[in-house]
Design a protein around this motif. Structure first.
Motif, PDB file in Angstrom:
ATOM      1  N   PRO A  27       0.827  -1.215   0.000  1.00 14.72           N
ATOM      2  CA  PRO A  27       0.000   0.000   0.000  1.00 14.72           C
ATOM      3  C   PRO A  27       0.858   1.260   0.000  1.00 14.72           C
ATOM      4  O   PRO A  27       2.048   1.235   0.342  1.00 14.72           O
ATOM      5  CB  PRO A  27      -0.813  -0.131   1.285  1.00 14.72           C
ATOM      6  CG  PRO A  27      -0.001  -0.996   2.165  1.00 14.72           C
ATOM      7  CD  PRO A  27       0.725  -1.957   1.269  1.00 14.72           C
ATOM      8  N   ALA A  28       0.232   2.375  -0.369  1.00 17.65           N
ATOM      9  CA  ALA A  28       0.952   3.645  -0.468  1.00 17.65           C
ATOM     10  C   ALA A  28       1.590   4.048   0.851  1.00 17.65           C
ATOM     11  O   ALA A  28       2.635   4.704   0.871  1.00 17.65           O
ATOM     12  CB  ALA A  28       0.009   4.737  -0.962  1.00 17.65           C
ATOM     13  N   SER A  29       0.990   3.636   1.950  1.00 17.82           N
ATOM     14  CA  SER A  29       1.518   4.026   3.264  1.00 17.82           C
ATOM     15  C   SER A  29       2.832   3.333   3.597  1.00 17.82           C
ATOM     16  O   SER A  29       3.522   3.737   4.532  1.00 17.82           O
ATOM     17  CB  SER A  29       0.484   3.698   4.352  1.00 17.82           C
ATOM     18  OG  SER A  29       0.205   2.296   4.373  1.00 17.82           O
ATOM     19  N   GLN A  30       3.209   2.292   2.823  1.00 16.91           N
ATOM     20  CA  GLN A  30       4.407   1.520   3.147  1.00 16.91           C
ATOM     21  C   GLN A  30       5.549   1.707   2.145  1.00 16.91           C
ATOM     22  O   GLN A  30       6.528   0.966   2.162  1.00 16.91           O
ATOM     23  CB  GLN A  30       4.048   0.034   3.270  1.00 16.91           C
ATOM     24  CG  GLN A  30       3.097  -0.266   4.421  1.00 16.91           C
ATOM     25  CD  GLN A  30       2.794  -1.751   4.537  1.00 16.91           C
ATOM     26  OE1 GLN A  30       3.507  -2.590   3.989  1.00 16.91           O
ATOM     27  NE2 GLN A  30       1.723  -2.093   5.250  1.00 16.91           N
ATOM     28  N   TYR A 162       4.948  -2.969 -10.465  1.00 16.94           N
ATOM     29  CA  TYR A 162       3.859  -2.290 -11.166  1.00 16.94           C
ATOM     30  C   TYR A 162       3.211  -1.294 -10.200  1.00 16.94           C
ATOM     31  O   TYR A 162       2.753  -1.678  -9.120  1.00 16.94           O
ATOM     32  CB  TYR A 162       2.812  -3.301 -11.634  1.00 16.94           C
ATOM     33  CG  TYR A 162       3.335  -4.340 -12.608  1.00 16.94           C
ATOM     34  CD1 TYR A 162       3.009  -4.284 -13.956  1.00 16.94           C
ATOM     35  CD2 TYR A 162       4.146  -5.389 -12.173  1.00 16.94           C
ATOM     36  CE1 TYR A 162       3.470  -5.238 -14.855  1.00 16.94           C
ATOM     37  CE2 TYR A 162       4.619  -6.345 -13.051  1.00 16.94           C
ATOM     38  CZ  TYR A 162       4.281  -6.254 -14.386  1.00 16.94           C
ATOM     39  OH  TYR A 162       4.744  -7.203 -15.266  1.00 16.94           O
ATOM     40  N   TYR A 163       3.156  -0.035 -10.625  1.00 15.36           N
ATOM     41  CA  TYR A 163       2.610   1.016  -9.764  1.00 15.36           C
ATOM     42  C   TYR A 163       1.261   1.475 -10.309  1.00 15.36           C
ATOM     43  O   TYR A 163       1.152   1.889 -11.476  1.00 15.36           O
ATOM     44  CB  TYR A 163       3.569   2.198  -9.698  1.00 15.36           C
ATOM     45  CG  TYR A 163       3.060   3.358  -8.874  1.00 15.36           C
ATOM     46  CD1 TYR A 163       2.927   3.247  -7.486  1.00 15.36           C
ATOM     47  CD2 TYR A 163       2.717   4.565  -9.471  1.00 15.36           C
ATOM     48  CE1 TYR A 163       2.460   4.316  -6.726  1.00 15.36           C
ATOM     49  CE2 TYR A 163       2.262   5.629  -8.717  1.00 15.36           C
ATOM     50  CZ  TYR A 163       2.133   5.500  -7.346  1.00 15.36           C
ATOM     51  OH  TYR A 163       1.666   6.549  -6.598  1.00 15.36           O
ATOM     52  N   ASP A 164       0.252   1.372  -9.476  1.00 19.14           N
ATOM     53  CA  ASP A 164      -1.097   1.811  -9.825  1.00 19.14           C
ATOM     54  C   ASP A 164      -1.244   3.278  -9.419  1.00 19.14           C
ATOM     55  O   ASP A 164      -1.262   3.600  -8.221  1.00 19.14           O
ATOM     56  CB  ASP A 164      -2.131   0.941  -9.114  1.00 19.14           C
ATOM     57  CG  ASP A 164      -3.556   1.222  -9.580  1.00 19.14           C
ATOM     58  OD1 ASP A 164      -3.812   2.338 -10.069  1.00 19.14           O
ATOM     59  OD2 ASP A 164      -4.410   0.327  -9.446  1.00 19.14           O
ATOM     60  N   GLN A 169      -0.816   1.799  -4.997  1.00 15.15           N
ATOM     61  CA  GLN A 169      -0.257   0.501  -4.608  1.00 15.15           C
ATOM     62  C   GLN A 169       0.835   0.050  -5.579  1.00 15.15           C
ATOM     63  O   GLN A 169       0.791   0.344  -6.778  1.00 15.15           O
ATOM     64  CB  GLN A 169      -1.364  -0.553  -4.568  1.00 15.15           C
ATOM     65  CG  GLN A 169      -2.437  -0.297  -3.526  1.00 15.15           C
ATOM     66  CD  GLN A 169      -3.575  -1.301  -3.624  1.00 15.15           C
ATOM     67  OE1 GLN A 169      -3.824  -1.889  -4.692  1.00 15.15           O
ATOM     68  NE2 GLN A 169      -4.283  -1.515  -2.520  1.00 15.15           N
ATOM     69  N   ILE A 170       1.807  -0.685  -5.044  1.00 21.13           N
ATOM     70  CA  ILE A 170       2.820  -1.348  -5.859  1.00 21.13           C
ATOM     71  C   ILE A 170       2.544  -2.840  -5.842  1.00 21.13           C
ATOM     72  O   ILE A 170       2.414  -3.446  -4.772  1.00 21.13           O
ATOM     73  CB  ILE A 170       4.243  -1.067  -5.330  1.00 21.13           C
ATOM     74  CG1 ILE A 170       4.598   0.414  -5.520  1.00 21.13           C
ATOM     75  CG2 ILE A 170       5.275  -1.945  -6.049  1.00 21.13           C
ATOM     76  CD1 ILE A 170       5.952   0.800  -4.965  1.00 21.13           C
ATOM     77  N   HIS A 171       2.462  -3.435  -7.025  1.00 20.39           N
ATOM     78  CA  HIS A 171       2.249  -4.876  -7.165  1.00 20.39           C
ATOM     79  C   HIS A 171       3.605  -5.523  -7.443  1.00 20.39           C
ATOM     80  O   HIS A 171       4.253  -5.209  -8.438  1.00 20.39           O
ATOM     81  CB  HIS A 171       1.262  -5.174  -8.297  1.00 20.39           C
ATOM     82  CG  HIS A 171      -0.118  -4.636  -8.047  1.00 20.39           C
ATOM     83  ND1 HIS A 171      -1.193  -5.423  -7.702  1.00 20.39           N
ATOM     84  CD2 HIS A 171      -0.591  -3.357  -8.083  1.00 20.39           C
ATOM     85  CE1 HIS A 171      -2.257  -4.675  -7.536  1.00 20.39           C
ATOM     86  NE2 HIS A 171      -1.928  -3.413  -7.763  1.00 20.39           N
ATOM     87  N   ASP A 172       4.015  -6.408  -6.559  1.00 20.17           N
ATOM     88  CA  ASP A 172       5.360  -6.992  -6.602  1.00 20.17           C
ATOM     89  C   ASP A 172       5.225  -8.513  -6.651  1.00 20.17           C
ATOM     90  O   ASP A 172       4.919  -9.166  -5.664  1.00 20.17           O
ATOM     91  CB  ASP A 172       6.136  -6.552  -5.360  1.00 20.17           C
ATOM     92  CG  ASP A 172       7.559  -7.104  -5.324  1.00 20.17           C
ATOM     93  OD1 ASP A 172       7.965  -7.804  -6.270  1.00 20.17           O
ATOM     94  OD2 ASP A 172       8.270  -6.825  -4.336  1.00 20.17           O
TER      95      ASP A 172
END
Length: 456
Positions: A27-30, A162-164, A169-172
């Motif tokens: 998530p963006a917070s992390q 991948y960044y949404d 969010q980052i998909h890793d």
């Protein structure tokens, strides 16, 4: 000499990673990446594709670099839309490539590259979609797939992020964030197979390691030395582009050391590699100094030209060719010119250097023996030559590597700053200025006509 630092790995060339069908969603917070740091045009492309009903993400190097607080040079997008669907969505786009078809969306001078999700190559894929050489190299890579399949087709874990832009969010899928934190370059999948699919991946591993200061993970590094000859099958024009990325990224000296360490320099510059074997101290010093100077100029924001760098990379291979031609009775300067022509033609079979760079390269080389010919008005004529500054800098580079020139570089340094009177004095001291002394007029002695007649 540069030491071979790579330790032999006793285990197999790599252990295939377990394929993950679901990503780790961060998530963006992390994480520290924020959409404001992306190109606004990249955000526009992603959002318009999402609004059209497609999946779309900022992907690869731009995500990696922003996580490392590096300003990306370009921004790529991955999407479920086919190239034709991207073309239909953006009037300002065009399709490029046969081996790997994708779309370029143009916003003035900025281009956002948009690639469709790829999948593994199945036997039933058509020749239009997928084609491989006998060595396993992918000649065509247009098998489209899902978001999950695309992640497994990417080369390195740090590039499979991948960044949404909508959710932040980052998909890793491949533990890329973990490898970024641990400063490792790791291939996705079985290393030997991935290198055989595209041998340029070996150069990319070196480039990322040099640029980012990362280490190449042992399983990823292990097959490189064995598979380095596969680069001979890569088109010379593509290798030229890769060499520019390798050596003109601002970390050229470190990148060269890695290329040499992993035996990847020889396929790119075989004649220079031979020169390293013949004169290691001189050749390595000259090449590394040239790259260090280039790195310094890039760091200072000064312009750099591949012509000067390629001239330095190939120069150590030139003297022996010149000596061989001189031994055949060819005068020095014609021998130098012929040797340069032959060396450049041979190099272009491996790394195709465009004429816009090879022509100034030849001029820099051709001026080196001429710099020693300073008598009369030649020195002033050399100063007026448009390539003089590059040729002079090249002379200083040769001297810094230990080449003996009898103080030629120092002489030219003084001559450039000297007054006209001082310049005439410097030329006279060379013993070659005939014009500085008063000209003696030739008086033709008139001979009296011979009187062959007998004395009266």
């Amino acid at each position: 000499m540069i030491r071979k630092l790579l330790q032999k790995i006793p285990s197999p060339f790599g252990l295939p990673q377990r394929k993950r069908t679901t990503p780790t969603v961060i998530p963006a917070s992390q994480h520290s990446l924020r959409r404001e740091r992306l190109s606004r045009h990249a955000v526009t492309v992603v959002e318009r594709l999402q609004q059209a009903g497609y999946q779309a993400f900022a992907v690869g190097g731009c995500v990696r670099d922003l996580l490392l607080n590096i300003e990306p040079k370009d921004f790529d997008v991955a999407t479920s839309a086919t190239p034709e669907q991207v073309r239909a969505t953006f009037r300002n786009s065009r399709l490029i490539g046969r081996r790997f078809k994708l779309a370029h969306v143009h916003f003035g001078r900025e281009i956002i590259e948009v690639a469709t999700f790829r999948a593994n190559h199945e036997e039933e894929a058509s020749a239009e979609q997928s084609r491989q050489s006998e060595s396993g190299r992918l000649l065509r890579d247009n098998v489209y797939g899902t978001f999950e399949q695309d992640a497994q087709r990417r080369d390195f874990t740090i590039n499979a992020l991948y960044y949404d832009v909508s959710s932040g969010q980052i998909h890793d899928f491949a533990n890329g964030v973990h490898d970024i934190r641990n400063q490792q370059i790791r291939l996705i999948g079985q290393p030997e197979q991935r290198y055989q699919e595209d041998p340029v991946r070996m150069l990319r591993a070196i480039r990322f390691a040099g640029k980012l200061g990362f280490e190449i993970e042992p399983h990823t590094a292990a097959p490189i030395e064995k598979l380095a000859p596969l680069l001979h099958d890569i088109p010379a024009a593509r290798l030229f582009d890769e060499v520019l990325k390798l050596l003109m990224s601002g970390q050229g000296q470190r990148t060269f050391d890695l290329l040499y360490e992993y035996d990847l320099f020889a396929p790119l510059f075989p004649d220079t590699d031979e020169a390293i074997l013949d004169r290691p101290d001189y050749t390595l010093q000259l090449v590394r100094q040239a790259l260090s100077n280039t790195d310094e100029r890039i760091a200072q924001g000064k312009p750099v030209t591949p012509a000067f760098l390629f001239a330095a990379l190939l120069w150590p291979a030139l003297p022996q060719r010149v000596r061989d031609l001189e031994a055949q009775g060819i005068p020095s300067i014609p021998a130098h010119q012929q040797a340069a022509h032959e060396l450049l033609a041979e190099q272009c079979r491996h790394t195709a250097i465009p004429k816009r760079f090879s022509i100034p390269m030849r001029e820099i080389w051709d001026m080196q023996p001429r710099l020693a010919r300073r008598s009369g008005r030649r020195a002033d004529q050399m100063l007026e030559h448009p390539r003089f500054r590059a040729a002079y800098d090249f002379l200083l580079l040769r001297e810094s590597a230990g080449e003996q020139t009898d103080g030629l570089g120092h002489w030219w340094t003084l001559y450039q700053d000297a007054s006209p009177d001082e310049r005439r004095r410097m030329i006279r001291e060379l013993g070659g200025d005939k014009s500085s002394s008063p000209k003696r007029s030739r008086s033709r002695s008139r001979r009296k006509p011979r009187n062959n007649a007998p004395d009266a």
